[in-house]
Design an enzyme around this catalytic site. Structure first.
Site, PDB file in Angstrom:
ATOM      1  N   ASP A  68     -42.281 -25.461 -39.940  1.00  0.00           N
ATOM      2  CA  ASP A  68     -41.738 -27.054 -40.102  1.00  0.00           C
ATOM      3  C   ASP A  68     -41.059 -26.864 -41.383  1.00  0.00           C
ATOM      4  O   ASP A  68     -40.815 -26.022 -42.096  1.00  0.00           O
ATOM      5  CB  ASP A  68     -42.926 -27.982 -40.140  1.00  0.00           C
ATOM      6  CG  ASP A  68     -43.620 -27.874 -41.350  1.00  0.00           C
ATOM      7  OD1 ASP A  68     -43.224 -26.841 -42.362  1.00  0.00           O
ATOM      8  OD2 ASP A  68     -44.498 -28.698 -41.620  1.00  0.00           O
ATOM      9  N   HIS A  81     -32.651 -41.405 -41.634  1.00  0.00           N
ATOM     10  CA  HIS A  81     -33.009 -40.527 -40.390  1.00  0.00           C
ATOM     11  C   HIS A  81     -31.848 -39.967 -39.745  1.00  0.00           C
ATOM     12  O   HIS A  81     -31.829 -38.754 -39.147  1.00  0.00           O
ATOM     13  CB  HIS A  81     -33.389 -41.709 -39.524  1.00  0.00           C
ATOM     14  CG  HIS A  81     -34.839 -42.298 -39.602  1.00  0.00           C
ATOM     15  ND1 HIS A  81     -36.009 -41.208 -39.510  1.00  0.00           N
ATOM     16  CD2 HIS A  81     -35.193 -43.289 -40.271  1.00  0.00           C
ATOM     17  CE1 HIS A  81     -37.133 -42.069 -40.040  1.00  0.00           C
ATOM     18  NE2 HIS A  81     -36.538 -43.206 -40.364  1.00  0.00           N
ATOM     19  N   ASP A  85     -32.238 -36.299 -39.012  1.00  0.00           N
ATOM     20  CA  ASP A  85     -31.612 -35.486 -37.885  1.00  0.00           C
ATOM     21  C   ASP A  85     -30.942 -34.464 -37.728  1.00  0.00           C
ATOM     22  O   ASP A  85     -30.997 -33.365 -37.256  1.00  0.00           O
ATOM     23  CB  ASP A  85     -31.124 -36.549 -36.662  1.00  0.00           C
ATOM     24  CG  ASP A  85     -32.105 -37.637 -36.078  1.00  0.00           C
ATOM     25  OD1 ASP A  85     -33.424 -37.366 -36.482  1.00  0.00           O
ATOM     26  OD2 ASP A  85     -31.580 -38.636 -35.622  1.00  0.00           O
ATOM     27  N   GLU A 111     -40.401 -32.374 -36.989  1.00  0.00           N
ATOM     28  CA  GLU A 111     -39.537 -31.180 -37.497  1.00  0.00           C
ATOM     29  C   GLU A 111     -40.490 -29.874 -37.377  1.00  0.00           C
ATOM     30  O   GLU A 111     -40.327 -29.014 -38.338  1.00  0.00           O
ATOM     31  CB  GLU A 111     -39.494 -31.601 -39.073  1.00  0.00           C
ATOM     32  CG  GLU A 111     -40.713 -31.377 -39.856  1.00  0.00           C
ATOM     33  CD  GLU A 111     -41.715 -32.458 -39.700  1.00  0.00           C
ATOM     34  OE1 GLU A 111     -42.687 -32.088 -40.532  1.00  0.00           O
ATOM     35  OE2 GLU A 111     -41.816 -33.262 -38.932  1.00  0.00           O
TER      36      GLU A 111
END
Length: 129
Positions: A68, A81, A85, A111
Site C-alpha cells: 500500500d 484527491h 489519484d 491505495e
C-alpha cells in the site's frame, strides 16, 4: 441473387468484427481497474488463485506481495484527491513497467495493491519487494 448473398455475407462479416471488438472492450471493462490499468480486485484474485494452484502443482516457487502507499490519507488530506489519484496511477505505472510479463498485479482497492511473482524464490521476492 448471388449479389444479395455476397452483400449479406459482407454484412455478416462486418457484424462479427464489431461483435468481437465489443467483446474485447467488455472483457477489459470487467477485468481492469480503469484508473490504473491494473487488474481489478475480482480478476486479480481469480488469476492469483489459478497461478498459485499451478505453482503448487508444479512445485515451483512463487511469492505474493501485498503493498500500500504509506501515508496515503495524508497525501489526500494535504494535496487533494486529484493528487492522491495521480500517486496511485504513478505507483501502478511503476508496477506495469517493471514486472515480468508472466507476473500479475492488481489494485485491490484504494491505495492497496498485490502481485503474484511466479517462479520466484523468496530471496528474489525480497529483492523485488
Amino acid at each position: 441473387m448471388s449479389t444479395i448473398f455476397l452483400h449479406l455475407n459482407k454484412l455478416r462479416k462486418k457484424a462479427n468484427a464489431e461483435l468481437t471488438h465489443l467483446n474485447e472492450q467488455l472483457y477489459l471493462l470487467a477485468t481492469t481497474d480503469s484508473m490504473t490499468n491494473l487488474f481489478n480486485r475480482r480478476h486479480f484474485l481469480e488469476s492469483a488463485q489459478t497461478q498459485i494452484i499451478q505453482m503448487q502443482r508444479e512445485k515451483t516457487p512463487c511469492a505474493v506481495l501485498m503493498m500500500d502507499i504509506d501515508n496515503f490519507k495524508l497525501i489526500n488530506d494535504t494535496y487533494g484527491h486529484a493528487i492522491g489519484d495521480q500517486a496511485i496511477i504513478d505507483v501502478a505505472d511503476v508496477f506495469l513497467n517493471n514486472l515480468r510479463k508472466y507476473d500479475i498485479v492488481g489494485r485491490l482497492g484504494g491505495e492497496e495493491f498485490a502481485m503474484v511473482l511466479t517462479n520466484c524464490p523468496s530471496d528474489k521476492a525480497k529483492q523485488i519487494a
